[in-house]
Design a protein around this motif. Sequence first.
Motif, PDB file in Angstrom:
ATOM      1  N   GLU A 171      27.714  49.231  77.556  1.00 28.65           N
ATOM      2  CA  GLU A 171      28.586  50.047  78.397  1.00 28.65           C
ATOM      3  C   GLU A 171      27.872  51.348  78.724  1.00 28.65           C
ATOM      4  O   GLU A 171      27.326  52.016  77.845  1.00 28.65           O
ATOM      5  CB  GLU A 171      29.903  50.334  77.693  1.00 28.65           C
ATOM      6  N   PHE A 172      27.865  51.678  80.004  1.00 21.70           N
ATOM      7  CA  PHE A 172      27.201  52.887  80.479  1.00 21.70           C
ATOM      8  C   PHE A 172      28.077  53.520  81.547  1.00 21.70           C
ATOM      9  O   PHE A 172      28.381  52.883  82.558  1.00 21.70           O
ATOM     10  CB  PHE A 172      25.820  52.528  81.055  1.00 21.70           C
ATOM     11  N   GLU A 173      28.523  54.721  81.292  1.00 24.56           N
ATOM     12  CA  GLU A 173      29.395  55.458  82.214  1.00 24.56           C
ATOM     13  C   GLU A 173      30.600  54.630  82.652  1.00 24.56           C
ATOM     14  O   GLU A 173      30.948  54.565  83.827  1.00 24.56           O
ATOM     15  CB  GLU A 173      28.601  55.952  83.428  1.00 24.56           C
ATOM     16  N   GLY A 174      31.220  53.953  81.674  1.00 21.48           N
ATOM     17  CA  GLY A 174      32.443  53.207  81.919  1.00 21.48           C
ATOM     18  C   GLY A 174      32.252  51.832  82.536  1.00 21.48           C
ATOM     19  O   GLY A 174      33.227  51.155  82.843  1.00 21.48           O
ATOM     20  N   ARG A 175      31.018  51.417  82.733  1.00 26.31           N
ATOM     21  CA  ARG A 175      30.742  50.090  83.311  1.00 26.31           C
ATOM     22  C   ARG A 175      29.863  49.294  82.360  1.00 26.31           C
ATOM     23  O   ARG A 175      29.031  49.855  81.665  1.00 26.31           O
ATOM     24  CB  ARG A 175      30.002  50.236  84.641  1.00 26.31           C
ATOM     25  N   VAL A 176      30.049  47.990  82.362  1.00 25.43           N
ATOM     26  CA  VAL A 176      29.184  47.116  81.574  1.00 25.43           C
ATOM     27  C   VAL A 176      27.968  46.785  82.419  1.00 25.43           C
ATOM     28  O   VAL A 176      28.089  46.228  83.513  1.00 25.43           O
ATOM     29  CB  VAL A 176      29.933  45.835  81.135  1.00 25.43           C
ATOM     30  N   GLU A 177      26.793  47.166  81.932  1.00 24.96           N
ATOM     31  CA  GLU A 177      25.532  46.982  82.659  1.00 24.96           C
ATOM     32  C   GLU A 177      24.651  45.971  81.925  1.00 24.96           C
ATOM     33  O   GLU A 177      24.384  46.128  80.734  1.00 24.96           O
ATOM     34  CB  GLU A 177      24.781  48.312  82.753  1.00 24.96           C
ATOM     35  N   PRO A 178      24.164  44.957  82.620  1.00 28.61           N
ATOM     36  CA  PRO A 178      23.241  44.009  81.989  1.00 28.61           C
ATOM     37  C   PRO A 178      21.885  44.666  81.743  1.00 28.61           C
ATOM     38  O   PRO A 178      21.381  45.398  82.603  1.00 28.61           O
ATOM     39  CB  PRO A 178      23.127  42.878  83.013  1.00 28.61           C
ATOM     40  N   ILE A 179      21.326  44.443  80.553  1.00 28.24           N
ATOM     41  CA  ILE A 179      20.025  45.033  80.229  1.00 28.24           C
ATOM     42  C   ILE A 179      18.939  43.989  80.021  1.00 28.24           C
ATOM     43  O   ILE A 179      17.764  44.321  80.040  1.00 28.24           O
ATOM     44  CB  ILE A 179      20.099  45.981  79.007  1.00 28.24           C
ATOM     45  N   GLY A 180      19.313  42.734  79.823  1.00 25.66           N
ATOM     46  CA  GLY A 180      18.288  41.716  79.637  1.00 25.66           C
ATOM     47  C   GLY A 180      18.849  40.397  79.149  1.00 25.66           C
ATOM     48  O   GLY A 180      20.064  40.195  79.112  1.00 25.66           O
ATOM     49  N   VAL A 181      17.940  39.531  78.780  1.00 23.15           N
ATOM     50  CA  VAL A 181      18.269  38.189  78.310  1.00 23.15           C
ATOM     51  C   VAL A 181      18.044  38.139  76.806  1.00 23.15           C
ATOM     52  O   VAL A 181      16.985  38.539  76.316  1.00 23.15           O
ATOM     53  CB  VAL A 181      17.369  37.129  78.991  1.00 23.15           C
ATOM     54  N   GLY A 182      19.039  37.657  76.101  1.00 21.41           N
ATOM     55  CA  GLY A 182      18.899  37.459  74.670  1.00 21.41           C
ATOM     56  C   GLY A 182      19.076  35.985  74.345  1.00 21.41           C
ATOM     57  O   GLY A 182      19.791  35.271  75.060  1.00 21.41           O
ATOM     58  N   LEU A 183      18.428  35.542  73.302  1.00 21.44           N
ATOM     59  CA  LEU A 183      18.593  34.169  72.826  1.00 21.44           C
ATOM     60  C   LEU A 183      19.400  34.248  71.541  1.00 21.44           C
ATOM     61  O   LEU A 183      18.952  34.852  70.556  1.00 21.44           O
ATOM     62  CB  LEU A 183      17.244  33.499  72.589  1.00 21.44           C
ATOM     63  N   TYR A 184      20.595  33.673  71.551  1.00 20.64           N
ATOM     64  CA  TYR A 184      21.476  33.730  70.392  1.00 20.64           C
ATOM     65  C   TYR A 184      21.437  32.393  69.659  1.00 20.64           C
ATOM     66  O   TYR A 184      21.761  31.348  70.239  1.00 20.64           O
ATOM     67  CB  TYR A 184      22.915  34.049  70.804  1.00 20.64           C
ATOM     68  N   LEU A 185      21.014  32.429  68.403  1.00 19.84           N
ATOM     69  CA  LEU A 185      20.955  31.239  67.543  1.00 19.84           C
ATOM     70  C   LEU A 185      21.287  31.642  66.114  1.00 19.84           C
ATOM     71  O   LEU A 185      20.752  32.638  65.610  1.00 19.84           O
ATOM     72  CB  LEU A 185      19.549  30.615  67.551  1.00 19.84           C
ATOM     73  N   HIS A 186      22.141  30.867  65.448  1.00 21.98           N
ATOM     74  CA  HIS A 186      22.425  31.024  64.019  1.00 21.98           C
ATOM     75  C   HIS A 186      22.740  32.460  63.615  1.00 21.98           C
ATOM     76  O   HIS A 186      22.218  32.966  62.633  1.00 21.98           O
ATOM     77  CB  HIS A 186      21.261  30.495  63.181  1.00 21.98           C
ATOM     78  N   GLY A 187      23.591  33.154  64.408  1.00 24.87           N
ATOM     79  CA  GLY A 187      24.002  34.501  64.049  1.00 24.87           C
ATOM     80  C   GLY A 187      22.987  35.583  64.361  1.00 24.87           C
ATOM     81  O   GLY A 187      23.161  36.736  63.965  1.00 24.87           O
ATOM     82  N   GLU A 188      21.913  35.226  65.061  1.00 22.63           N
ATOM     83  CA  GLU A 188      20.878  36.203  65.389  1.00 22.63           C
ATOM     84  C   GLU A 188      20.700  36.289  66.896  1.00 22.63           C
ATOM     85  O   GLU A 188      20.647  35.276  67.586  1.00 22.63           O
ATOM     86  CB  GLU A 188      19.546  35.786  64.749  1.00 22.63           C
ATOM     87  N   LEU A 189      20.616  37.522  67.402  1.00 18.48           N
ATOM     88  CA  LEU A 189      20.322  37.755  68.807  1.00 18.48           C
ATOM     89  C   LEU A 189      18.846  38.125  68.902  1.00 18.48           C
ATOM     90  O   LEU A 189      18.422  39.149  68.371  1.00 18.48           O
ATOM     91  CB  LEU A 189      21.184  38.878  69.382  1.00 18.48           C
ATOM     92  N   ARG A 190      18.096  37.281  69.577  1.00 24.72           N
ATOM     93  CA  ARG A 190      16.667  37.525  69.756  1.00 24.72           C
ATOM     94  C   ARG A 190      16.451  38.172  71.119  1.00 24.72           C
ATOM     95  O   ARG A 190      16.920  37.666  72.129  1.00 24.72           O
ATOM     96  CB  ARG A 190      15.884  36.223  69.667  1.00 24.72           C
ATOM     97  N   SER A 191      15.736  39.265  71.122  1.00 19.10           N
ATOM     98  CA  SER A 191      15.430  39.956  72.367  1.00 19.10           C
ATOM     99  C   SER A 191      14.292  39.229  73.072  1.00 19.10           C
ATOM    100  O   SER A 191      13.291  38.883  72.456  1.00 19.10           O
ATOM    101  CB  SER A 191      15.014  41.396  72.084  1.00 19.10           C
ATOM    102  N   THR A 192      14.464  39.011  74.376  1.00 23.19           N
ATOM    103  CA  THR A 192      13.378  38.436  75.170  1.00 23.19           C
ATOM    104  C   THR A 192      12.868  39.452  76.188  1.00 23.19           C
ATOM    105  O   THR A 192      12.250  39.074  77.185  1.00 23.19           O
ATOM    106  CB  THR A 192      13.813  37.137  75.890  1.00 23.19           C
ATOM    107  N   VAL A 193      13.119  40.749  75.915  1.00 24.63           N
ATOM    108  CA  VAL A 193      12.622  41.793  76.812  1.00 24.63           C
ATOM    109  C   VAL A 193      11.099  41.711  76.799  1.00 24.63           C
ATOM    110  O   VAL A 193      10.474  41.762  75.735  1.00 24.63           O
ATOM    111  CB  VAL A 193      13.103  43.191  76.360  1.00 24.63           C
ATOM    112  N   PRO A 194      10.489  41.557  77.974  1.00 27.66           N
ATOM    113  CA  PRO A 194       9.026  41.466  78.025  1.00 27.66           C
ATOM    114  C   PRO A 194       8.358  42.682  77.387  1.00 27.66           C
ATOM    115  O   PRO A 194       8.848  43.814  77.529  1.00 27.66           O
ATOM    116  CB  PRO A 194       8.723  41.406  79.529  1.00 27.66           C
ATOM    117  N   LYS A 195       7.243  42.474  76.693  1.00 27.11           N
ATOM    118  CA  LYS A 195       6.575  43.564  75.971  1.00 27.11           C
ATOM    119  C   LYS A 195       6.306  44.784  76.850  1.00 27.11           C
ATOM    120  O   LYS A 195       6.506  45.912  76.427  1.00 27.11           O
ATOM    121  CB  LYS A 195       5.261  43.066  75.367  1.00 27.11           C
ATOM    122  N   GLY A 196       5.904  44.567  78.080  1.00 31.52           N
ATOM    123  CA  GLY A 196       5.598  45.691  78.959  1.00 31.52           C
ATOM    124  C   GLY A 196       6.819  46.465  79.418  1.00 31.52           C
ATOM    125  O   GLY A 196       6.688  47.537  80.008  1.00 31.52           O
ATOM    126  N   ARG A 197       8.001  45.943  79.132  1.00 25.88           N
ATOM    127  CA  ARG A 197       9.241  46.620  79.559  1.00 25.88           C
ATOM    128  C   ARG A 197      10.073  47.108  78.390  1.00 25.88           C
ATOM    129  O   ARG A 197      11.171  47.633  78.578  1.00 25.88           O
ATOM    130  CB  ARG A 197      10.051  45.675  80.436  1.00 25.88           C
TER     131      ARG A 197
END
Length: 181
Positions: free
Chosen positions: A150-176
């Motif tokens: 949530e940013f300034e009252g709006r839900v903003e997408p920040i990236g793609v996550g892989l959710y498995l077995h209770g863990e959210l894995r970040s797939t944000v590219p290293k350069g970003r």
Amino acid sequence: MSGDGSGADGANGEENDGQRFDRLPETADERVVAGRPTREEVVDWWEERYGLAPETWDGHTFWEKGKGKIWAFAGDLVSPTPVEAVGMRVIRARQEHWKPSTDAVQRFCEEATKNVVVLEPAEAERFVRGEDQELDRWEGDWGYLVAAHEFEGRVEPIGVGLYLHGELRSTVPKGRQEDLS
């Protein structure tokens, strides 16, 4: 939809040329390259997986370069087209589970209604640093999710996550990846 892009093979047996952009056929009946996703399958996948209205893609054409790298272009070109890039890569298809690109999620998923996990500020900071984290509170589907905050009252997408077995894995590219602390 399984998201595998498989369907009836083309009658003429054309093969994918990974060095050029080929426009996706509108429907499976128009498919001439075996395994190539169709526009209809791509639009349906975004709607089924993330709740994006099909109208989101009005005015966009879809293209494949390589094996399963699907690009969206807000316009039209002659197909095939021998350019290095056209538009934005939106999906990696031709695998068991299709994966949306970070750019596509940030650009198009503000209106997503399904498979969006809204992260708390500290969770969002860890996510954009590229860190994986336990996230037992998520009760939705496993697989690729839209990670948002949530940013300034709006839900903003920040990236793609892989959710498995209770863990959210970040797939944000290293350069970003960013350190926001």
